[in-house]
Design a protein around this motif. Structure first.
Motif, PDB file in Angstrom:
ATOM      1  N   HIS A 168     -52.527  32.077 -12.640  1.00  0.00           N
ATOM      2  CA  HIS A 168     -52.275  32.240 -11.198  1.00  0.00           C
ATOM      3  C   HIS A 168     -53.589  32.403 -10.452  1.00  0.00           C
ATOM      4  CE1 HIS A 168     -51.113  34.284  -7.448  1.00  0.00           C
ATOM      5  NE2 HIS A 168     -49.934  33.720  -7.601  1.00  0.00           N
ATOM      6  N   VAL A 214     -53.903  29.326  -8.039  1.00  0.00           N
ATOM      7  CA  VAL A 214     -53.455  29.705  -6.699  1.00  0.00           C
ATOM      8  C   VAL A 214     -54.559  30.386  -5.896  1.00  0.00           C
ATOM      9  CG1 VAL A 214     -51.717  30.985  -5.400  1.00  0.00           C
ATOM     10  CG2 VAL A 214     -51.095  29.898  -7.567  1.00  0.00           C
ATOM     11  N   SER A 215     -55.135  31.451  -6.465  1.00  0.00           N
ATOM     12  CA  SER A 215     -56.139  32.214  -5.718  1.00  0.00           C
ATOM     13  C   SER A 215     -57.454  31.448  -5.581  1.00  0.00           C
ATOM     14  CB  SER A 215     -56.394  33.556  -6.413  1.00  0.00           C
ATOM     15  OG  SER A 215     -55.195  34.291  -6.551  1.00  0.00           O
ATOM     16  N   LYS A 218     -56.599  27.064  -4.938  1.00  0.00           N
ATOM     17  CA  LYS A 218     -55.853  26.726  -3.711  1.00  0.00           C
ATOM     18  C   LYS A 218     -54.819  25.629  -3.975  1.00  0.00           C
ATOM     19  CE  LYS A 218     -58.607  29.615  -1.712  1.00  0.00           C
ATOM     20  NZ  LYS A 218     -58.140  31.008  -1.510  1.00  0.00           N
ATOM     21  N   LEU A 219     -53.995  25.858  -4.962  1.00  0.00           N
ATOM     22  CA  LEU A 219     -52.978  24.901  -5.383  1.00  0.00           C
ATOM     23  C   LEU A 219     -52.073  24.487  -4.221  1.00  0.00           C
ATOM     24  CD1 LEU A 219     -51.399  23.483  -7.723  1.00  0.00           C
ATOM     25  CD2 LEU A 219     -50.125  25.617  -7.962  1.00  0.00           C
ATOM     26  N   ARG A 277     -44.388  24.867  -8.304  1.00  0.00           N
ATOM     27  CA  ARG A 277     -44.852  24.666  -6.937  1.00  0.00           C
ATOM     28  C   ARG A 277     -44.850  23.198  -6.530  1.00  0.00           C
ATOM     29  NH1 ARG A 277     -48.160  29.125  -4.654  1.00  0.00           N
ATOM     30  NH2 ARG A 277     -47.616  30.976  -5.870  1.00  0.00           N
ATOM     31  N   ASP A 315     -48.760  40.167  -7.001  1.00  0.00           N
ATOM     32  CA  ASP A 315     -48.613  38.883  -7.677  1.00  0.00           C
ATOM     33  C   ASP A 315     -48.215  39.078  -9.144  1.00  0.00           C
ATOM     34  OD1 ASP A 315     -49.226  37.337  -5.431  1.00  0.00           O
ATOM     35  OD2 ASP A 315     -51.372  37.478  -5.792  1.00  0.00           O
TER      36      ASP A 315
END
Length: 345
Positions: A141, A145-146, A149-150, A176, A282
């Protein structure tokens, strides 16, 4: 962290080196210092950082002897007087950034952990599944994500896809809506398709870049997650399309690479490392998704904690699909006894 008069079994290391430096011993059971909770460890896992700390590639930030272990699932045994909001017996998970590096980790029957680093463990999630997935999903993650920047429109290549972080990344990216291309050894292809990979490429030969271009309709990947330390960094960069991002999740065995600065410039490529911890909320969300079945924890093998040395050797030489879980021998022995078992003196 103070020490009580009681003892516990633990795996200690008195110096860095090969797996043989890991020794089973009996030491004094810790007492929680202010702000800490003492957790009875039901399960921990073998993470790449454990191997790097043991071998000296990462620095242990405390005097030896040291106890490795970067994550745990268990129940609270004791609380410091100043700790609020927790109860004895609460089921918890932790993958604190300093656990096993700055403080003694979870390769033991008990572990003293800062109480503010503990996460409630959903009742539907068992201890072994929690550690098989928790830290890996947290690292994935953070990287995707972090840091990465998915986005839903991303075309993602996951290198080292059969490892804990790689397999977790596939599931997060798939959930996602991104297109996922997994690269790994051929025997895990069916497993990777099952957890969400759209395309699986075997990590062999010198035409992987071309295969990625074909799989992305010649556009190249928009994001490459590089999470296996012996892989060719330049090759990962070549898989990217215009404006692509390369995220490095893990220590590289060959930390230096020759890069074409003009290529980075003309194609607007970026390279970024992924290190640290994700937000508490998260982690809680990831654990809830695991408990609901939205994500699948991947357990390669459950081994007694006393076999930590063997587990390290196996992870170095023959990495499997998913995580190696370590459970204290006393926990495994208790689980094998029938409910009406009565000890005979």
């Amino acid at each position: 962290m103070a020490l009580s008069g009681e003892s516990m079994r633990a795996i200690i290391m008195e110096n860095i080196g090969k797996p043989r430096v890991l020794k089973v011993t009996r030491i004094r059971k810790p007492t929680p210092a202010p702000g800490q909770a003492l957790v009875k460890v039901h399960a921990t896992s073998v993470n790449p950082c454990d191997l790097h700390l043991r071998s000296g590639r990462l620095i242990i930030r405390k005097p030896m002897p040291h106890i490795l272990g970067a994550d745990l699932a268990g129940e609270i045994e004791e609380l410091a007087d100043d700790v609020q909001g927790w109860q004895i017996g609460d089921r918890v998970f932790a993958c604190a950034e300093g656990l096993g590096r700055e403080i003694n980790g979870s390769y033991a029957e008990y572990c003293a952990v800062p109480a503010d680093e503990l996460i409630p463990l959903p009742d539907e999630l068992d201890y072994q599944s929690a550690v098989a997935a928790g830290a890996s999903f947290a690292d994935a993650h953070l990287a995707l994500v972090s840091i990465g920047k998915l986005k839903k429109a991303d075309r993602i290549v996951v290198r080292g896809a059969a490892g804990g972080v790689g397999a977790s990344a596939i599931q997060i990216a798939r959930a996602r809506g991104a297109k996922v291309i997994a690269i790994c050894r051929g025997q895990f292809a069916a497993d990777l398709h099952e957890i969400g990979a759209d395309v699986v490429l075997e990590d062999i030969g010198d035409d992987l870049v071309r295969q990625v271009k074909v799989a992305t309709d010649e556009r190249g990947a928009s994001l490459v997650l590089h999470c296996r330390d012996e892989l060719n960094l330049a090759e990962s960069l070549a898989m990217l399309g215009q404006g692509g991002r390369l995220v490095i999740a893990g220590v590289l065995r060959k930390p230096q690479a020759r890069l074409d600065a003009m290529d980075l410039y003309l194609r607007n490529l970026s390279i970024v490392g992924s290190y640290g911890a994700i937000k508490r909320k998260d982690v809680e969300s990831l654990l809830k998704n695991l408990a609901k079945g939205a994500y699948k924890p991947l357990v390669d093998q459950v081994m007694p904690l006393s076999q930590a040395r063997k587990a390290h050797r196996r992870m170095e030489k023959e990495p499997g699909f998913g995580k190696i879980v370590l459970a204290p021998d006393s926990i495994l022995e208790a689980a094998q006894k029938p409910a009406n078992w009565i000890p005979i003196d």
